[in-house]
Design an enzyme around this catalytic site. Structure first.
Site, short mmCIF file in Angstrom:
data_model
loop_
_atom_site.label_atom_id
_atom_site.label_comp_id
_atom_site.label_asym_id
_atom_site.label_seq_id
_atom_site.Cartn_x
_atom_site.Cartn_y
_atom_site.Cartn_z
NE ARG A 34 -3.69 -1.80 0.42
CZ ARG A 34 -4.67 -2.26 1.54
NH1 ARG A 34 -5.25 -1.06 1.75
NH2 ARG A 34 -6.41 -3.08 1.13
CG ASP A 143 -13.98 6.03 4.47
OD1 ASP A 143 -14.65 3.94 4.84
OD2 ASP A 143 -12.68 5.78 5.19
#
Lengths: 277, 127
Positions: A34, A143
């Protein structure tokens, strides 16, 4: 190439403090995969050098980018299918019946927690559209990531994203082409409101909620954090409301304030009566 | 489960066959709609057909129409797998009797999710 232990420890600690997500040892590959794009963008060859740079000169934007890169998940439409069937076949009919007895507001309030790029709240809206007018659903999508919220608000998805689990009849019914992308239709977009929210903070505005989708989130947390999150979710819900978890998640052994209700091949959770007063 | 993979591109057939095999399907291949009808007419039972749209001899849409005319082939699930991506074309394919529509390019996960929607692949109990 392997990640230096202190790089992993630093990143795991940062992510835990900012998002409560627990990166267990063994997730080094996740950190590496990532963060490598961020490292390359910064002109560095590997994640260790990138993280060394951040530690030497921490900058809020960079730290935010690291947390975002590790907390955003790949997502598909109608993920696992069963919770959406449970919502339409069981939860909504029960709530509509309850409405006539005055127990529920005429508008169904749903919270899609950790909604990523918006596929879950829009899937909820599409599933409900068959049984409920969009004006009768109020979906709050939250989120941690501003980038994900922005994507959700745009309502635009690439062809590759559209291929992921969206039934073709739903595609033609609720989307139009927008250049190379697809855009979700206005009536459903107006039923979904996006807001930034950390699961360890006070509940988002838009409640109290009749239904909470908290799917594939608890799996990332340790037991104490799971309990904390479930307690906060409980405070955000209307008595008698339903909680839908991911396929590998349960409240059992975590928080006994919930009871499991089997619906078809899946389960939903309700506040146990003694706590639902 | 058996799948009929219909595409005039051998490479594309190989890719689709690879994905389906990994999901536990047996596969049969055809290079156009006519060849695919021949397979069905031989009495080979298939649960799923993955159908390209643009092919010589008989295109995918004509194949879908032909299959839907036969009562004894009702059990075949029809999924278009094509680069055709206009809204109107998807509507046409569904109206002709296709059950699902996948636009190329796609990932193996996308195929799996479509087949889960169609009830041809189990939804895992665990993530």
């Amino acid at each position: 190439m392997t990640l230096a232990p202190d790089t992993f420890a630093f990143v795991a600690d940062l992510v835990r403090r900012r998002s409560a997500i627990q990166l267990e040892p063994g997730k080094e590959y996740l950190v590496e995969s990532r963060l490598l794009p961020l490292a390359r963008t910064a002109g560095l060859l590997d994640v260790d050098s990138y993280v060394r740079g951040i530690r030497a000169a921490p900058h809020p934007t960079t730290l935010e980018a690291v947390v975002e890169a590790l907390t955003t998940n790949e997502t598909s439409w109608f993920r696992d299918a069963l919770p959406f069937r449970a919502l339409v076949d069981h939860v909504v009919p029960e709530m509509l019946t309850a409405t006539t007895s005055g127990m529920f507001a005429p508008q169904l309030r749903i919270w899609s927690a950790a909604c990523s790029s918006g596929q879950e709240p829009y899937s909820i809206a599409m599933a409900l559209a068959d049984v409920l007018a969009p004006s009768r659903m109020k979906i709050t999508a939250t989120d941690l990531s501003d980038q994900m919220l922005e994507r959700g608000r745009s309502g635009r998805y690439s062809q590759l994203e559209i291929n992921r689990g969206l039934p073709a009849p739903m595609l033609v019914k609720h989307f139009t082409r927008a250049g190379a992308d697809w855009e979700i239709a206005q009536p459903l977009r107006s039923a979904v409101t996006f807001q930034r929210h950390n699961l360890l903070d006070a509940p988002p505005v838009g409640g109290p909620f009749d239904v909470v989708f908290l799917r594939n989130v608890l799996i990332y947390f340790d037991l104490a954090t799971k309990r904390d999150v479930l307690r906060r979710v409980q405070q955000a819900m209307r008595p008698g409301g339903f909680l839908l978890l991911g396929a590998a998640e349960t409240t059992i052994g975590v928080d006994d304030g919930w009871e499991r209700v089997s619906v078809g091949r899946s389960s939903v959770y309700r506040l146990a009566p003694r706590r639902a007063a | 489960m058996r799948a009929l993979v219909i595409d005039d591109s051998r490479t594309m057939r190989r890719i689709i066959v690879g994905v389906l095999t990994a999901l536990g399907f047996e596969t049969v291949e055809a290079a156009d709609g006519r060849q695919a009808l021949d397979v069905l007419e031989q009495g080979i039972e298939v649960d799923l057909a993955c159908i390209d749209w643009n092919m010589p001899v008989m295109n995918g849409l004509e194949f879908v129409v032909a299959v839907r005319e036969r009562k004894d082939w009702r059990g075949v699930t029809l999924m278009m797998v094509t680069t055709e991506s206009e809204h109107g074309q998807i509507v046409r394919a569904l109206a002709a009797g296709a059950h699902e529509y996948m636009i190329k390019p796609f990932t193996p996960d996308a195929v799996k999710e479509k087949l889960q929607l169609l009830g041809l692949v189990e939804i895992e109990e665990l993530v």
